[in-house]
Write an enzyme that holds these catalytic residues in place. Structure first.
Site, PDB file in Angstrom:
ATOM      1  N   LYS A 150      15.212  22.471 -10.589  1.00  0.00           N
ATOM      2  CA  LYS A 150      14.992  20.308 -11.170  1.00  0.00           C
ATOM      3  C   LYS A 150      16.392  19.525 -12.248  1.00  0.00           C
ATOM      4  O   LYS A 150      16.635  19.365 -12.949  1.00  0.00           O
ATOM      5  CB  LYS A 150      14.195  20.845 -11.956  1.00  0.00           C
ATOM      6  CG  LYS A 150      12.592  21.715 -11.137  1.00  0.00           C
ATOM      7  CD  LYS A 150      12.116  20.766 -10.382  1.00  0.00           C
ATOM      8  CE  LYS A 150      11.541  19.775 -10.907  1.00  0.00           C
ATOM      9  NZ  LYS A 150      10.005  20.167 -11.366  1.00  0.00           N
TER      10      LYS A 150
ATOM     11  N   SER B   5      14.893  21.620 -15.769  1.00  0.00           N
ATOM     12  CA  SER B   5      13.521  21.963 -16.798  1.00  0.00           C
ATOM     13  C   SER B   5      13.822  23.524 -17.365  1.00  0.00           C
ATOM     14  O   SER B   5      14.552  24.325 -17.552  1.00  0.00           O
ATOM     15  CB  SER B   5      13.001  22.728 -15.052  1.00  0.00           C
ATOM     16  OG  SER B   5      12.335  23.772 -15.196  1.00  0.00           O
TER      17      SER B   5
ATOM     18  N   HIS C 280       0.720  -1.096   0.200  1.00  0.00           N
ATOM     19  CA  HIS C 280       0.236  -0.072  -0.375  1.00  0.00           C
ATOM     20  C   HIS C 280       1.029   1.700  -0.105  1.00  0.00           C
ATOM     21  O   HIS C 280       0.735   2.294   0.684  1.00  0.00           O
ATOM     22  CB  HIS C 280      -1.104   0.177   1.392  1.00  0.00           C
ATOM     23  CG  HIS C 280      -1.947  -1.273   1.275  1.00  0.00           C
ATOM     24  ND1 HIS C 280      -2.604  -1.380   1.508  1.00  0.00           N
ATOM     25  CD2 HIS C 280      -1.301  -2.642   1.815  1.00  0.00           C
ATOM     26  CE1 HIS C 280      -3.427  -2.838   1.421  1.00  0.00           C
ATOM     27  NE2 HIS C 280      -2.212  -3.236   2.001  1.00  0.00           N
TER      28      HIS C 280
ATOM     29  N   GLU D  88       9.258   8.762 -16.700  1.00  0.00           N
ATOM     30  CA  GLU D  88       8.212   9.129 -16.971  1.00  0.00           C
ATOM     31  C   GLU D  88       7.954   8.775 -18.781  1.00  0.00           C
ATOM     32  O   GLU D  88       7.023   8.315 -18.562  1.00  0.00           O
ATOM     33  CB  GLU D  88       7.653  10.110 -16.891  1.00  0.00           C
ATOM     34  CG  GLU D  88       8.813  10.943 -15.425  1.00  0.00           C
ATOM     35  CD  GLU D  88       8.605  12.785 -15.464  1.00  0.00           C
ATOM     36  OE1 GLU D  88       7.685  13.409 -15.094  1.00  0.00           O
ATOM     37  OE2 GLU D  88       9.816  12.638 -15.061  1.00  0.00           O
TER      38      GLU D  88
END
Ligand code: ARG
Length: 460
Positions: A282, A276, A155, A289
């Site tokens: 970043k 970024s 979980h 992804e």
């Protein structure tokens, strides 16, 4: 409007929009090598069946090879409608009316089934190889980090401590099953359909088994209607690829989580991260992804082909031309993802201190405390309740189980003795799970050794 290539029955030329709509050349041109390979084998079979003389067959074959050279060198002008007609048209331009004999006893229906099978067989082998190299990188990282303890989750809540190697080898198991599935799908793809004709079989004496041997097929298809209308092998490939991408997507999700500041378990190499356009600080895990995102299109491709096939009466229907783009897109996507993942994994930095640190809170050893009581004869359910109360006590006082004194433990059950301290040590917890497939270092090392041997041997 274009002149009809395939029929003398029509009085009118085809409407330009129909030509455009019908054309598959923009994507099926990638089959050219296999189309020509199949045509050469068919020409030889026609010669053996005495449909073509030796000289005719030789001229057709050298013509086909010349067309292939033109395509490979980029000189070929692809014309509608598809790769089969494009090659045949060019052949006839080159060798004259003799080119028209090539298609004797064959239909584009068995021709395209052959081409797709040949192409897919070739691509499955390439994918299995890329998968192998990717699995080798998983095993390499698992090997390098033997001994690193991290929280195992259910979980997405800290559950029990495990070795990172154990966690990574779970992916090894998944990708090994994927390899098996690709090999399994290869078996079904490995059947030679030529000789099925349009649907009813060819009236010429084509020695199908010899053609199969020449083209490297394990066997021939046994029903001409099925031979031209079956795309199960493509559906099977797409579903195998979808399952594989599901695994890669789960790994991606973990990489993304682990690379976050919240987890801080890993750091990806700069070479495999992106910045970024606005936020200078970043460092984004774009590769993972994108792999997670591209899983969507691979699922979509599977559903697309299943849907194309679901209502089709036997045998060939033009709908089936729609098998190619989902197939090609999936092949490109899977290959691209596997290629980039292997070096990304190998270059990522594992922050073992952060992993170990994360096992210190969250009561990952609570089950071990319950198991301690079980060993003293307490029924597990009662033990579960007692330790639950201990955990609540710790939460209220901001303590961990390791912080408790024997007196505090005894307050919850008289069965607790001074050895409870050792029983809840994280290292003890991990290494107590010596069962086959468990996370104890002895078990993990065994499976790692097997995995390394499998990788070295090149077996799946
Ligand atoms: N381009 C077609 C396909 O990919 C080739 C087969 C055409 N057959 C036909 N009967 N029109 O399916």
């Amino acid at each position: 409007m274009t002149k009809k290539l395939l029929s003398g029955r029509f009085k009118k030329t085809t409407h330009r929009l129909v030509d455009e709509f019908n054309a598959s050349i923009s994507f099926d041109k990638r089959l050219y090598k296999f189309d020509i390979l199949g045509s050469i084998a068919h020409t030889r079979a026609l010669q053996r069946a005495r449909v073509l003389t030796k000289n005719e067959a030789a001229r057709i074959i050298s013509g086909l090879k010349a067309v292939e050279r033109e395509i490979t060198s980029g000189k070929f002008r692809f014309t509608p409608e598809d790769i089969h007609t494009a090659v045949e048209k060019r052949l006839t331009e080159k060798i004259g009316p003799l080119g028209g004999k090539l298609h004797t006893g064959r239909s584009r229906n068995d021709q395209v089934a052959l081409d797709v099978r040949l192409y897919l067989k070739d691509q499955i082998r390439e994918i299995v190889w890329l998968l192998h190299k990717f699995k080798a990188s998983v095993v390499e990282v698992a090997d390098k980090n033997l001994g690193v303890i991290m929280p195992g989750y259910t979980h997405l809540q800290r559950a029990q401590p495990v070795y990172l190697t154990h966690h990574l080898l779970a992916y090894y198991e998944m990708f090994t099953r994927d390899t098996e599935r690709f090999f399994d799908c290869l078996k079904r793809t490995d059947a030679m359909p030529l000789g099925s004709g349009a649907l009813a079989g060819s009236p010429y004496n084509l020695d199908r088994r010899v053609i199969a041997m020449e083209l490297g097929f394990a066997r021939i298809t046994d029903n001409s209607i099925d031979g031209v209308s079956d795309r199960d092998f493509a559906v099977e490939f797409l579903s195998t690829a979808a399952i594989m991408m599901m695994h890669l997507s789960r790994l991606s999700e973990e990489i993304i989580l682990w690379a976050s500041q919240e987890f801080g378990f890993i750091e990806l190499s700069d070479a495999f991260s992106t910045g970024s356009s606005i936020m200078p600080q970043k460092k984004n895990p774009d590769v993972a992804e994108l792999a997670r995102g591209k899983t969507g299109r691979v699922y979509g491709n599977l559903v697309a082909l299943l849907t194309v096939m679901k209502g089709l009466p036997l045998a060939y229907n033009k709908d089936m031309q729609e098998d190619k783009e989902p197939l090609f897109d999936t092949i490109d996507t899977v290959k691209g993802a596997l290629r980039v993942f292997a070096p990304m994994l190998k270059t990522m930095k594992v922050n073992k201190d952060a992993m170990r640190e994360a096992t210190k809170s969250g009561f990952l050893n609570a089950t071990d405390a319950a198991d301690y009581l079980v060993k003293k004869g307490v029924p597990f359910r009662d033990a579960h309740g007692v330790v639950g109360a201990v955990v609540a006590h710790c939460i209220n006082r901001g303590k961990t189980l390791e912080d408790l004194t024997t007196v505090e433990w005894k307050g919850f059950s008289k069965e607790f003795g001074p050895d409870i301290k050792g029983a809840v040590r994280i290292e003890r917890s991990v290494n107590s799970r010596k069962i086959h497939g468990g996370t104890a270092v002895t078990e993990v090392a065994k499976r790692l050794k097997d995995a390394k041997a499998e990788i070295k041997k090149g077996c799946c």
